[in-house]
Design a protein around this motif. Structure first.
Motif, short mmCIF file in Angstrom:
data_model
loop_
_atom_site.label_atom_id
_atom_site.label_comp_id
_atom_site.label_asym_id
_atom_site.label_seq_id
_atom_site.Cartn_x
_atom_site.Cartn_y
_atom_site.Cartn_z
N GLY A 1 -32.13 29.33 78.24
CA GLY A 1 -31.08 29.74 77.07
C GLY A 1 -30.86 28.36 76.49
O GLY A 1 -31.93 27.58 76.33
N THR A 2 -29.87 28.33 76.07
CA THR A 2 -29.52 27.03 75.02
C THR A 2 -29.17 25.91 75.84
O THR A 2 -28.91 25.80 77.16
CB THR A 2 -28.12 27.47 74.32
OG1 THR A 2 -27.04 27.42 75.26
CG2 THR A 2 -28.37 28.70 73.41
N SER A 3 -29.12 24.85 75.13
CA SER A 3 -28.82 23.44 75.62
C SER A 3 -27.38 23.50 76.30
O SER A 3 -27.08 22.94 77.23
CB SER A 3 -28.88 22.48 74.73
OG SER A 3 -28.16 22.67 73.54
N GLU A 4 -26.52 24.26 75.54
CA GLU A 4 -25.08 24.30 75.90
C GLU A 4 -25.04 25.02 77.35
O GLU A 4 -24.33 24.53 78.39
CB GLU A 4 -24.26 25.09 74.89
CG GLU A 4 -23.97 24.04 73.77
CD GLU A 4 -24.90 24.36 72.71
OE1 GLU A 4 -26.13 25.28 72.82
OE2 GLU A 4 -24.95 23.59 71.46
N ALA A 5 -25.95 26.00 77.39
CA ALA A 5 -26.02 26.90 78.61
C ALA A 5 -26.35 25.93 79.79
O ALA A 5 -25.91 25.85 80.97
CB ALA A 5 -26.60 28.01 78.50
N PHE A 6 -27.62 25.02 79.60
CA PHE A 6 -28.12 24.12 80.52
C PHE A 6 -26.83 23.01 80.91
O PHE A 6 -27.02 22.80 82.12
CB PHE A 6 -29.26 23.55 79.96
CG PHE A 6 -30.05 22.31 80.71
CD1 PHE A 6 -30.22 22.83 82.07
CD2 PHE A 6 -30.22 21.23 80.54
CE1 PHE A 6 -30.98 21.87 82.63
CE2 PHE A 6 -30.60 20.28 81.22
CZ PHE A 6 -31.18 20.61 82.29
N LEU A 7 -26.24 22.64 80.08
CA LEU A 7 -25.05 21.43 80.44
C LEU A 7 -24.20 22.19 81.14
O LEU A 7 -23.60 21.63 81.87
CB LEU A 7 -24.46 21.02 79.24
CG LEU A 7 -25.76 20.16 78.53
CD1 LEU A 7 -24.94 19.52 76.91
CD2 LEU A 7 -26.29 18.86 79.22
N ASP A 8 -23.73 23.59 80.72
CA ASP A 8 -22.74 24.31 81.48
C ASP A 8 -23.10 24.51 82.85
O ASP A 8 -22.59 24.23 83.80
CB ASP A 8 -22.41 25.74 80.80
CG ASP A 8 -21.57 25.49 79.62
OD1 ASP A 8 -20.98 24.31 79.32
OD2 ASP A 8 -21.57 26.39 78.93
N TYR A 9 -24.34 24.84 83.12
CA TYR A 9 -24.98 25.11 84.46
C TYR A 9 -24.86 23.58 85.29
O TYR A 9 -24.77 23.78 86.42
CB TYR A 9 -26.63 25.30 84.22
CG TYR A 9 -27.41 25.07 85.43
CD1 TYR A 9 -27.17 26.28 86.64
CD2 TYR A 9 -28.13 23.97 85.64
CE1 TYR A 9 -28.18 25.96 87.52
CE2 TYR A 9 -28.96 23.98 86.84
CZ TYR A 9 -28.91 24.84 87.74
OH TYR A 9 -29.69 24.61 88.77
N ALA A 10 -25.31 22.44 84.66
CA ALA A 10 -25.25 21.34 85.20
C ALA A 10 -23.90 20.78 85.61
O ALA A 10 -23.44 20.39 86.72
CB ALA A 10 -25.74 20.05 84.31
N ILE A 11 -22.97 21.14 84.83
CA ILE A 11 -21.54 21.08 85.02
C ILE A 11 -21.12 21.74 86.50
O ILE A 11 -20.40 21.27 87.30
CB ILE A 11 -20.77 21.25 84.00
CG1 ILE A 11 -20.75 19.95 82.96
CG2 ILE A 11 -19.34 21.12 84.51
CD1 ILE A 11 -20.22 20.35 81.63
N GLU A 12 -21.52 22.92 86.38
CA GLU A 12 -21.17 24.22 87.34
C GLU A 12 -21.62 23.68 88.71
O GLU A 12 -21.12 23.90 89.76
CB GLU A 12 -21.62 25.53 87.23
CG GLU A 12 -20.81 26.12 85.99
CD GLU A 12 -21.32 27.41 85.32
OE1 GLU A 12 -22.51 27.73 85.83
OE2 GLU A 12 -21.02 27.90 84.27
N GLN A 13 -22.86 22.94 88.53
CA GLN A 13 -23.57 22.76 89.90
C GLN A 13 -23.31 21.23 90.38
O GLN A 13 -23.74 20.84 91.26
CB GLN A 13 -25.07 22.81 89.67
CG GLN A 13 -25.56 24.02 89.45
CD GLN A 13 -25.25 25.25 90.66
OE1 GLN A 13 -25.42 24.67 91.70
NE2 GLN A 13 -25.01 26.41 90.42
N ASP A 14 -22.17 20.55 89.74
CA ASP A 14 -21.69 19.44 89.78
C ASP A 14 -22.81 18.07 89.90
O ASP A 14 -23.06 17.27 90.72
CB ASP A 14 -20.88 19.38 91.40
CG ASP A 14 -20.18 18.18 91.58
OD1 ASP A 14 -19.49 17.61 90.49
OD2 ASP A 14 -19.94 17.57 92.69
#
Length: 79
Positions: A18-31
């Protein structure tokens, strides 16, 4: 020095794309402490000191688009 026991391939933390925002959201969610976006290689994240190589390998254009959405205009001018 990067030790092989600190790299995990085929991570269960696979990003669905998906988007870079989705990738960053994923990274934040995974700590995750770091995200790695490198042209021509798989996406990677660092979680609790361990580098997780994700299955996704964006094209050069997709990688650059992801990187540019994160950088400021001043930072883009220096790239």
């Amino acid at each position: 020095m990067l030790h092989a026991d600190r790299i995990y391939h085929g991570t269960p933390y696979s990003y669905a794309g998906g988007t870079s925002e989705a990738f960053l959201d994923y990274a934040i969610e995974q700590d995750c402490s770091d995200v790695h976006i490198t042209v021509g290689t798989n996406l990677a994240v660092r979680r609790y000191g361990v580098l997780h190589i994700l299955d996704e390998r964006p094209s050069a254009e997709e990688s650059l688009a992801m990187i540019y959405t994160i950088l400021s205009n001043d930072e883009i001018q220096r790239v």
